[in-house]
Design a protein around this motif. Structure first.
Motif, PDB file in Angstrom:
ATOM      1  N   VAL A 187      -0.141   1.433  -2.197  1.00  0.00           N
ATOM      2  CA  VAL A 187       0.200   2.689  -1.539  1.00  0.00           C
ATOM      3  C   VAL A 187      -0.764   2.928  -0.389  1.00  0.00           C
ATOM      4  CG1 VAL A 187       1.138   3.712  -3.645  1.00  0.00           C
ATOM      5  CG2 VAL A 187      -1.275   4.067  -3.084  1.00  0.00           C
ATOM      6  N   ASP A 188      -0.309   3.658   0.598  1.00  0.00           N
ATOM      7  CA  ASP A 188      -1.189   4.118   1.658  1.00  0.00           C
ATOM      8  C   ASP A 188      -1.966   5.316   1.128  1.00  0.00           C
ATOM      9  OD1 ASP A 188      -0.268   2.245   3.587  1.00  0.00           O
ATOM     10  OD2 ASP A 188       1.501   3.499   3.917  1.00  0.00           O
ATOM     11  N   GLY A 189      -3.271   5.300   1.313  1.00  0.00           N
ATOM     12  CA  GLY A 189      -4.092   6.375   0.773  1.00  0.00           C
ATOM     13  C   GLY A 189      -5.166   5.820  -0.136  1.00  0.00           C
ATOM     14  N   ASP A 190      -5.762   6.707  -0.931  1.00  0.00           N
ATOM     15  CA  ASP A 190      -6.887   6.323  -1.771  1.00  0.00           C
ATOM     16  C   ASP A 190      -6.492   6.265  -3.244  1.00  0.00           C
ATOM     17  OD1 ASP A 190      -6.620   8.987  -2.460  1.00  0.00           O
ATOM     18  OD2 ASP A 190      -8.506   9.633  -1.537  1.00  0.00           O
ATOM     19  N   VAL A 208       0.461  -2.065 -11.926  1.00  0.00           N
ATOM     20  CA  VAL A 208      -0.776  -1.482 -11.407  1.00  0.00           C
ATOM     21  C   VAL A 208      -0.501  -0.922 -10.022  1.00  0.00           C
ATOM     22  CG1 VAL A 208      -3.167  -1.906 -10.735  1.00  0.00           C
ATOM     23  CG2 VAL A 208      -2.188  -3.114 -12.708  1.00  0.00           C
ATOM     24  N   VAL A 209      -0.866   0.329  -9.811  1.00  0.00           N
ATOM     25  CA  VAL A 209      -0.750   0.955  -8.497  1.00  0.00           C
ATOM     26  C   VAL A 209      -2.145   1.055  -7.900  1.00  0.00           C
ATOM     27  CG1 VAL A 209       0.116   2.907  -7.180  1.00  0.00           C
ATOM     28  CG2 VAL A 209       1.202   2.303  -9.359  1.00  0.00           C
ATOM     29  N   ALA A 210      -2.297   0.573  -6.688  1.00  0.00           N
ATOM     30  CA  ALA A 210      -3.607   0.558  -6.044  1.00  0.00           C
ATOM     31  C   ALA A 210      -3.464   0.900  -4.572  1.00  0.00           C
ATOM     32  CB  ALA A 210      -4.270  -0.809  -6.204  1.00  0.00           C
ATOM     33  N   SER A 211      -4.567   1.296  -3.988  1.00  0.00           N
ATOM     34  CA  SER A 211      -4.587   1.560  -2.556  1.00  0.00           C
ATOM     35  C   SER A 211      -4.475   0.256  -1.779  1.00  0.00           C
ATOM     36  CB  SER A 211      -5.877   2.272  -2.174  1.00  0.00           C
ATOM     37  OG  SER A 211      -6.031   2.322  -0.769  1.00  0.00           O
ATOM     38  N   ARG A 212      -3.752   0.310  -0.692  1.00  0.00           N
ATOM     39  CA  ARG A 212      -3.625  -0.866   0.161  1.00  0.00           C
ATOM     40  C   ARG A 212      -4.983  -1.301   0.717  1.00  0.00           C
ATOM     41  NH1 ARG A 212       1.301  -2.116   1.592  1.00  0.00           N
ATOM     42  NH2 ARG A 212       1.962   0.060   1.329  1.00  0.00           N
TER      43      ARG A 212
END
Length: 323
Positions: free
Chosen positions: A123-126, A99-103
């Motif tokens: 990740v940094d960002g939305d 799962v990839v999610a915003s920090r």
């Protein structure tokens, strides 16, 4: 349902695949809200399950198909709820989920994704930044990319909720559907149009994350540079064209609501329905608050779509909003 990507036969068959723990969620008239909102309000409570959101309906279909096809791994981007649901559905099927999610996603959601056994990359960002990273992982590793709203299983899983509304609710005039990527609206909407065409289907989105609503209004994909809303679960910037095409066929209207109304809606659901909900789940109540004349004396169903909320933030929001 003609014209959308959904299929009635597949939706009915989905009920045999989805774990019953996600099906037949509570649906009831909340009498305490009626005098305060000026209309009869029925709540479809999609928080009464292990992942505390409607997303488990769709991920059950996705995971069952992955397992049937011999797939061992998949990746998704998530604001938090899809990731939890996919991790839950994959766990007993032996699937390896990333799962990839915003920090900046709520810690409550991120912790639960980890607890359910999925690999979590921040990740940094939305959310849309996370979606770009998930695409890259899928391409690099040659694994399945699960895209909420684009993958038809996520929509047809949500559509089973629509069957329950049609089968179990006394006549109602309007259904208010939280709008983010569009899986819930493009799932429930076609079912209602096919089986209860007299019901008005209205989508609700925060004014601080208006991309899909603006796209619906202009009948073309409209992207935004940023979002600014506490309703992280519906805070996308880049609508998916195929999803918008379906939404244009089934939504009668799309409303934008202010942050203050969302917070007031959360407080009202706590005070008068005993429900702790995340901001996205209060969008329907917010829409009634901002459009009292429109909904006066009507019977409105609002879908309470999730309750995965950061506790500290919740107390901060609720404490600052007297009713």
């Amino acid at each position: 349902m003609q014209g959308t990507r959904l299929d009635t036969t597949r939706i009915r068959a989905a009920r045999q695949v989805i774990d019953p723990i996600f099906l037949d969620t509570p649906l009831y008239s909340c009498e305490a809200l009626a005098p305060r909102l000026g209309c009869k309000v029925s709540i479809k409570l999609e928080t009464a399950n292990p992942v505390r959101s409607f997303k488990g309906r769709g991920t059950e279909l996705v995971a069952s198909l992955l397992a049937a096809n011999g797939s061992q791994a998949a990746v998704c981007a998530s604001a938090g709820n899809l990731g939890q649901a996919l991790a839950w559905s994959a766990r007993d099927r032996g699937l390896d989920i990333t799962v990839v999610a915003s920090r900046s996603a709520p810690a409550t959601k991120l912790d639960r994704i980890r607890a359910l056994g999925a690999k979590l990359e921040l990740v940094d960002g939305d959310f849309d930044t996370a979606r770009e990273r998930a695409v890259a992982i899928a391409q690099h590793n040659g694994i399945r990319l699960v895209e909420d709203s684009l993958d038809i299983e996520t929509c047809e899983g949500a559509a089973t909720l629509g069957l329950e509304l049609v089968d179990r609710t006394p006549s109602f005039d309007t259904v208010l559907i939280p709008l983010g990527g569009g899986a819930l609206a493009t799932g429930v909407g076609p079912v209602l149009k096919a089986l209860a065409p007299e019901v008005e289907v209205i989508c609700v989105q925060p004014a601080g994350a208006p991309a899909m609503t603006l796209s619906w209004r202009q009948r073309r994909v409209v992207t935004t540079d940023s979002t600014n809303t506490i309703a992280d679960g519906v805070a996308g910037r880049c609508p998916i064209p195929a999803v918008l095409d379906d939404l244009l066929l089934v939504a009668d209207d799309a409303l934008l609501v202010q942050e203050a109304s969302i917070i007031t809606g959360m407080r009202m659901l706590l005070d008068h329905a005993g429900l702790v909900v995340e901001p996205s789940a209060a969008l329907g109540i917010a829409a009634i608050l901002e459009n009292r004349d429109r909904f006066a004396s009507r019977h409105v169903v609002t879908i309470v779509c999730g309750s995965n909320v950061n506790v500290d933030a919740y107390h901060r929001w609720i404490g600052a909003t007297p009713i």
